[in-house]
Design a protein around this motif. Structure first.
Motif, PDB file in Angstrom:
ATOM      1  N   TYR A  20       0.838  -1.220   0.149  1.00 38.47           N
ATOM      2  CA  TYR A  20       0.081   0.022  -0.185  1.00 38.47           C
ATOM      3  C   TYR A  20       1.061   1.386   0.067  1.00 38.47           C
ATOM      4  O   TYR A  20       1.222   1.702   0.828  1.00 38.47           O
ATOM      5  CB  TYR A  20      -0.746   0.184   1.112  1.00 38.47           C
ATOM      6  N   ASP A  24      -5.222   3.194   1.213  1.00 36.90           N
ATOM      7  CA  ASP A  24      -6.530   2.517   0.437  1.00 36.90           C
ATOM      8  C   ASP A  24      -6.237   2.518  -1.001  1.00 36.90           C
ATOM      9  O   ASP A  24      -7.272   2.284  -1.989  1.00 36.90           O
ATOM     10  CB  ASP A  24      -7.672   3.482   0.618  1.00 36.90           C
ATOM     11  N   LYS A  25      -4.877   2.327  -1.496  1.00 37.78           N
ATOM     12  CA  LYS A  25      -4.551   2.115  -3.043  1.00 37.78           C
ATOM     13  C   LYS A  25      -3.503   0.803  -3.045  1.00 37.78           C
ATOM     14  O   LYS A  25      -2.273   1.070  -3.120  1.00 37.78           O
ATOM     15  CB  LYS A  25      -3.915   3.332  -3.688  1.00 37.78           C
ATOM     16  N   GLY A  55      -5.079  -0.957  -7.906  1.00 32.16           N
ATOM     17  CA  GLY A  55      -6.484  -0.926  -7.723  1.00 32.16           C
ATOM     18  C   GLY A  55      -7.175  -2.062  -7.705  1.00 32.16           C
ATOM     19  O   GLY A  55      -6.869  -3.034  -6.740  1.00 32.16           O
ATOM     20  N   LYS A  56      -8.372  -2.208  -8.162  1.00 36.87           N
ATOM     21  CA  LYS A  56      -9.180  -3.238  -8.173  1.00 36.87           C
ATOM     22  C   LYS A  56      -8.595  -4.486  -8.869  1.00 36.87           C
ATOM     23  O   LYS A  56      -8.956  -5.767  -8.045  1.00 36.87           O
ATOM     24  CB  LYS A  56     -10.522  -2.882  -9.183  1.00 36.87           C
ATOM     25  N   ASN A  57      -7.549  -4.434  -9.783  1.00 35.74           N
ATOM     26  CA  ASN A  57      -6.944  -5.568 -10.217  1.00 35.74           C
ATOM     27  C   ASN A  57      -6.302  -6.048  -9.050  1.00 35.74           C
ATOM     28  O   ASN A  57      -6.027  -7.379  -8.983  1.00 35.74           O
ATOM     29  CB  ASN A  57      -6.149  -5.286 -11.307  1.00 35.74           C
ATOM     30  N   GLU A  59      -6.874  -5.928  -5.694  1.00 40.68           N
ATOM     31  CA  GLU A  59      -7.734  -6.401  -4.901  1.00 40.68           C
ATOM     32  C   GLU A  59      -8.087  -7.988  -5.170  1.00 40.68           C
ATOM     33  O   GLU A  59      -8.100  -8.672  -4.403  1.00 40.68           O
ATOM     34  CB  GLU A  59      -8.770  -5.696  -4.634  1.00 40.68           C
ATOM     35  N   PHE A  60      -8.481  -8.122  -6.488  1.00 42.00           N
ATOM     36  CA  PHE A  60      -8.683  -9.345  -7.045  1.00 42.00           C
ATOM     37  C   PHE A  60      -7.414 -10.298  -7.205  1.00 42.00           C
ATOM     38  O   PHE A  60      -7.724 -11.477  -6.683  1.00 42.00           O
ATOM     39  CB  PHE A  60      -9.128  -9.199  -8.792  1.00 42.00           C
ATOM     40  N   LYS A  63      -7.088 -11.844  -3.593  1.00 41.23           N
ATOM     41  CA  LYS A  63      -8.265 -12.698  -3.103  1.00 41.23           C
ATOM     42  C   LYS A  63      -8.027 -14.122  -3.842  1.00 41.23           C
ATOM     43  O   LYS A  63      -8.203 -15.155  -3.201  1.00 41.23           O
ATOM     44  CB  LYS A  63      -9.576 -12.065  -3.336  1.00 41.23           C
TER      45      LYS A  63
END
Length: 111
Positions: A20, A24-25, A55-57, A59-60, A63
């Motif tokens: 990070y 939050d990024k 970003g969203k990538n 986060e994916f 997981k």
């Protein structure tokens, strides 16, 4: 006109490392192995690539992507310079992932 486009299909070499640099990024770092077999030869050469997802990538990736996952990647090359712990100037070329598809795990039959 110029083009900076990379397309890879290979296997993830390590679980993503999430950092990070800004609150939050998330940014995910991982390696991807591609194999190439030369014509009229049984020898196979493995090339290792450094991937960066934001970003969203990222986060994916945190997981769902694991070592051994088969991954299709589209992105662009980026080279950065930094000083290592010994104050030696280093260069690293990475693939900045713009689009990807998780295709399964190694030794898993295709869907």
């Amino acid at each position: 006109m110029s083009v900076n486009k990379v397309i890879l299909l290979g296997y993830v070499g390590s679980d993503p490392e999430i950092r990070y640099p800004e609150k939050d990024k998330p940014v995910a770092f991982m390696s991807l192995a591609t194999n190439e077999r030369y014509a009229n030869s049984t020898a196979e050469v493995t090339e290792w690539h450094s991937l960066v997802m934001g970003g969203k990538n990222a986060e994916f990736a945190e997981k769902y992507i694991r070592k051994g996952s088969r991954l299709y990647v589209e992105g662009k090359l980026r080279t950065r310079e930094y000083d290592d712990r010994m104050k030696i100037r280093r260069r690293k070329t990475e693939i900045i992932v713009e689009r990807f598809e998780l295709l399964g795990r190694k030794n898993e039959p295709p869907a």
